[in-house]
Design a protein around this motif. Structure first.
Motif, PDB file in Angstrom:
ATOM      1  N   UNK A 238      11.877 -12.578  53.837  1.00 64.57           N
ATOM      2  CA  UNK A 238      13.721 -12.996  53.913  1.00 64.57           C
ATOM      3  C   UNK A 238      14.162 -11.472  54.473  1.00 64.57           C
ATOM      4  N   UNK A 239      13.453 -10.501  54.989  1.00 63.96           N
ATOM      5  CA  UNK A 239      13.940  -9.362  56.005  1.00 63.96           C
ATOM      6  C   UNK A 239      13.020  -9.012  55.982  1.00 63.96           C
ATOM      7  N   UNK A 240      13.364  -7.890  57.107  1.00 65.65           N
ATOM      8  CA  UNK A 240      12.388  -7.362  58.233  1.00 65.65           C
ATOM      9  C   UNK A 240      12.900  -6.259  58.484  1.00 65.65           C
ATOM     10  N   UNK A 241      13.255  -5.153  58.904  1.00 63.86           N
ATOM     11  CA  UNK A 241      13.130  -3.555  59.388  1.00 63.86           C
ATOM     12  C   UNK A 241      11.973  -3.120  60.734  1.00 63.86           C
ATOM     13  N   UNK A 242      12.467  -2.905  61.306  1.00 60.23           N
ATOM     14  CA  UNK A 242      11.630  -1.803  62.577  1.00 60.23           C
ATOM     15  C   UNK A 242      12.634  -0.822  63.093  1.00 60.23           C
ATOM     16  N   UNK A 243      11.361   0.296  63.499  1.00 63.81           N
ATOM     17  CA  UNK A 243      11.463   1.390  64.668  1.00 63.81           C
ATOM     18  C   UNK A 243      10.483   0.936  66.260  1.00 63.81           C
ATOM     19  N   UNK A 244      11.452   1.092  66.789  1.00 67.04           N
ATOM     20  CA  UNK A 244      10.489   1.060  68.149  1.00 67.04           C
ATOM     21  C   UNK A 244      10.794   2.300  69.061  1.00 67.04           C
ATOM     22  N   UNK A 245       9.714   2.839  69.529  1.00 67.47           N
ATOM     23  CA  UNK A 245      10.033   3.503  71.255  1.00 67.47           C
ATOM     24  C   UNK A 245       9.613   3.508  72.056  1.00 67.47           C
ATOM     25  N   UNK A 246       9.907   3.886  73.255  1.00 72.09           N
ATOM     26  CA  UNK A 246       8.975   2.682  74.871  1.00 72.09           C
ATOM     27  C   UNK A 246       9.453   4.366  75.638  1.00 72.09           C
ATOM     28  N   UNK A 247       8.481   4.457  76.950  1.00 79.92           N
ATOM     29  CA  UNK A 247       8.557   4.852  77.819  1.00 79.92           C
ATOM     30  C   UNK A 247       9.271   4.540  79.303  1.00 79.92           C
ATOM     31  N   UNK A 248       9.848   4.941  80.053  1.00 78.38           N
ATOM     32  CA  UNK A 248      10.005   4.612  81.105  1.00 78.38           C
ATOM     33  C   UNK A 248       8.561   4.927  82.227  1.00 78.38           C
ATOM     34  N   UNK A 249       7.501   3.646  82.341  1.00 79.78           N
ATOM     35  CA  UNK A 249       6.108   3.820  82.911  1.00 79.78           C
ATOM     36  C   UNK A 249       6.219   4.103  84.433  1.00 79.78           C
ATOM     37  N   UNK A 250       7.574   3.964  85.041  1.00 80.41           N
ATOM     38  CA  UNK A 250       7.962   2.457  86.204  1.00 80.41           C
ATOM     39  C   UNK A 250       9.782   3.040  86.194  1.00 80.41           C
ATOM     40  N   UNK A 251      10.275   4.368  86.633  1.00 77.49           N
ATOM     41  CA  UNK A 251      11.368   3.507  87.014  1.00 77.49           C
ATOM     42  C   UNK A 251      12.385   5.370  86.242  1.00 77.49           C
TER      43      UNK A 251
ATOM     44  N   UNK B 129      16.253   1.317  66.544  1.00 75.97           N
ATOM     45  CA  UNK B 129      16.253   0.198  65.498  1.00 75.97           C
ATOM     46  C   UNK B 129      16.823  -0.312  65.497  1.00 75.97           C
ATOM     47  N   UNK B 130      16.568  -1.497  64.097  1.00 79.32           N
ATOM     48  CA  UNK B 130      16.874  -2.419  63.520  1.00 79.32           C
ATOM     49  C   UNK B 130      17.027  -3.821  62.009  1.00 79.32           C
ATOM     50  N   UNK B 131      17.321  -4.707  62.187  1.00 80.13           N
ATOM     51  CA  UNK B 131      16.747  -5.454  60.787  1.00 80.13           C
ATOM     52  C   UNK B 131      17.286  -6.143  61.292  1.00 80.13           C
ATOM     53  N   UNK B 132      15.914  -7.425  60.283  1.00 83.37           N
ATOM     54  CA  UNK B 132      16.811  -9.202  60.248  1.00 83.37           C
ATOM     55  C   UNK B 132      16.904  -9.353  59.053  1.00 83.37           C
ATOM     56  N   UNK B 133      17.753 -10.768  58.850  1.00 81.77           N
ATOM     57  CA  UNK B 133      17.707 -11.529  57.975  1.00 81.77           C
ATOM     58  C   UNK B 133      17.148 -12.580  58.517  1.00 81.77           C
TER      59      UNK B 133
ATOM     60  N   UNK C 222      16.864 -15.494  62.396  1.00 84.02           N
ATOM     61  CA  UNK C 222      16.667 -14.357  62.150  1.00 84.02           C
ATOM     62  C   UNK C 222      18.199 -13.432  62.907  1.00 84.02           C
ATOM     63  N   UNK C 223      18.614 -12.642  62.155  1.00 80.45           N
ATOM     64  CA  UNK C 223      19.848 -11.525  62.786  1.00 80.45           C
ATOM     65  C   UNK C 223      19.813 -10.565  62.077  1.00 80.45           C
ATOM     66  N   UNK C 224      20.584  -9.681  62.837  1.00 77.18           N
ATOM     67  CA  UNK C 224      20.577  -8.600  61.914  1.00 77.18           C
ATOM     68  C   UNK C 224      21.306  -7.284  62.997  1.00 77.18           C
ATOM     69  N   UNK C 225      21.491  -5.960  62.939  1.00 76.53           N
ATOM     70  CA  UNK C 225      22.172  -4.972  63.363  1.00 76.53           C
ATOM     71  C   UNK C 225      20.936  -4.184  64.325  1.00 76.53           C
ATOM     72  N   UNK C 226      21.617  -3.425  65.677  1.00 68.68           N
ATOM     73  CA  UNK C 226      20.372  -3.029  66.295  1.00 68.68           C
ATOM     74  C   UNK C 226      20.924  -1.518  66.837  1.00 68.68           C
ATOM     75  N   UNK C 227      20.511  -0.356  66.905  1.00 73.34           N
ATOM     76  CA  UNK C 227      20.997   0.698  67.317  1.00 73.34           C
ATOM     77  C   UNK C 227      19.978   0.634  68.758  1.00 73.34           C
ATOM     78  N   UNK C 228      20.881   1.769  69.794  1.00 74.11           N
ATOM     79  CA  UNK C 228      19.784   1.655  70.774  1.00 74.11           C
ATOM     80  C   UNK C 228      20.126   3.441  71.096  1.00 74.11           C
ATOM     81  N   UNK C 229      18.706   3.723  70.993  1.00 72.07           N
ATOM     82  CA  UNK C 229      19.160   4.607  71.398  1.00 72.07           C
ATOM     83  C   UNK C 229      18.719   5.892  72.924  1.00 72.07           C
ATOM     84  N   UNK C 230      18.476   6.636  73.585  1.00 76.23           N
ATOM     85  CA  UNK C 230      18.196   7.685  74.661  1.00 76.23           C
ATOM     86  C   UNK C 230      17.883   8.498  74.314  1.00 76.23           C
TER      87      UNK C 230
END
Length: 276
Positions: free
Chosen positions: A142-155, A163-167, A178-186
């Motif tokens: 009934x829930x999920x937590x995640x952390x992603x990291x990306x790199x601009x291979x183009x651009x 960072x985020x989570x979902x119910x 599903x739905x939940x909070x999001x934090x955007x980092x750069x």
């Protein structure tokens, strides 16, 4: 006379020898030795299973814009990987993914041109970007937590994260909400690309945009809700809506026209497998 005595003795000796032979141990035949066949395990097969999403999205014309436009929407998610003795995830579309898992992360950012927006006069154009990366998640029923990291291979060629989570709600076997909070980092390079204004750009804008050195860190915080409907084991429909409030230097930038950024998207999903 001697013959008469020897004859009975020979007869008796022969009888005793015959009896002894008849009563001796019977030779035991050896059982054949059966050797078990050697089973050679089949070599482990490598496998990969992932989901592609393609559709359309509506969002700000650029980061911080108060104008909205339609654009293509593309995404990639990793379902399962098997490499030799290493295995992660499940290729079963009906299986509930639980525990730690690996996820793919992809984002496309369109070109920003000062010719298209009067408020950007004097700024250099920012070319389109494609970000690729990976993330880790922990999922329960009934829930999920995640952390992603990306790199601009183009651009922009810089790092971004989320960072985020979902119910999670499952009204039926095919529908997942599903739905939940999001934090955007750069990184600082990313922030300066999209929110910074150089001294030369400030002069070129006629002073309408003051020089601004944007730093990295937390650039946005908000919420996203999503619906997934499985048409069958391979195809599905996915839709989502999001709201993000720009933070810190992203909110303070003279480029930003509106701190509140909204988005919607809808698309088809397709499961792809190799080796399973």
């Amino acid at each position: 006379m001697q013959r008469l005595i020897l004859a009975p003795l020979c007869t008796a000796a022969l009888a005793l020898g015959t009896a002894a032979f008849a009563g001796g141990p019977t030779p035991v035949a050896e059982e054949p030795v059966v050797t078990a066949p050697v089973v050679v395990p089949a070599p482990a097969r490598n496998g990969l299973a992932f989901t592609l999403r393609g559709g359309a999205a509506m969002g700000p014309a650029y980061f911080g814009s108060d104008d909205y436009e339609a654009r293509p929407d593309l995404a990639f998610s990793l379902n399962a990987v098997r490499l030799g003795g290493f295995a992660l995830g499940s290729n079963d579309p009906a299986a509930l993914r639980e525990g730690f898992g690996l996820r793919g992360s992809l984002r496309y950012i369109g070109e920003r041109s000062s010719d298209d927006h009067d408020e950007l006069t004097g700024l250099e154009d920012v070319e389109r970007a494609l970000e690729l990366g990976l993330g880790m998640s922990y999922t329960a029923r009934n829930y999920e937590l995640f952390a992603d990291m990306r790199y601009g291979v183009v651009g922009h060629e810089s790092l971004v994260g989320e960072l985020g989570g979902n119910l999670i709600f499952r009204p039926s076997d095919r529908l997942t909400l599903s739905g939940g909070p999001r934090l955007q980092l750069g990184s600082s390079k990313f922030a300066d690309t999209y929110f910074g204004v150089s001294a030369a750009e400030s002069v070129a804008s006629g002073g309408d945009l003051s020089a601004f050195d944007a730093g990295g860190g937390l650039l946005g915080a908000g919420i996203e809700v999503e619906a997934n409907y499985a048409l069958n084991d391979r195809w599905g429909i996915e839709a989502a809506a999001s709201w993000t409030r720009l933070q810190n230097d992203a909110a303070d930038s003279p480029i930003t026209q509106d701190e509140d950024q909204y988005g919607v998207r809808i698309g088809l999903t397709r499961r792809v497998t190799f080796g399973f």
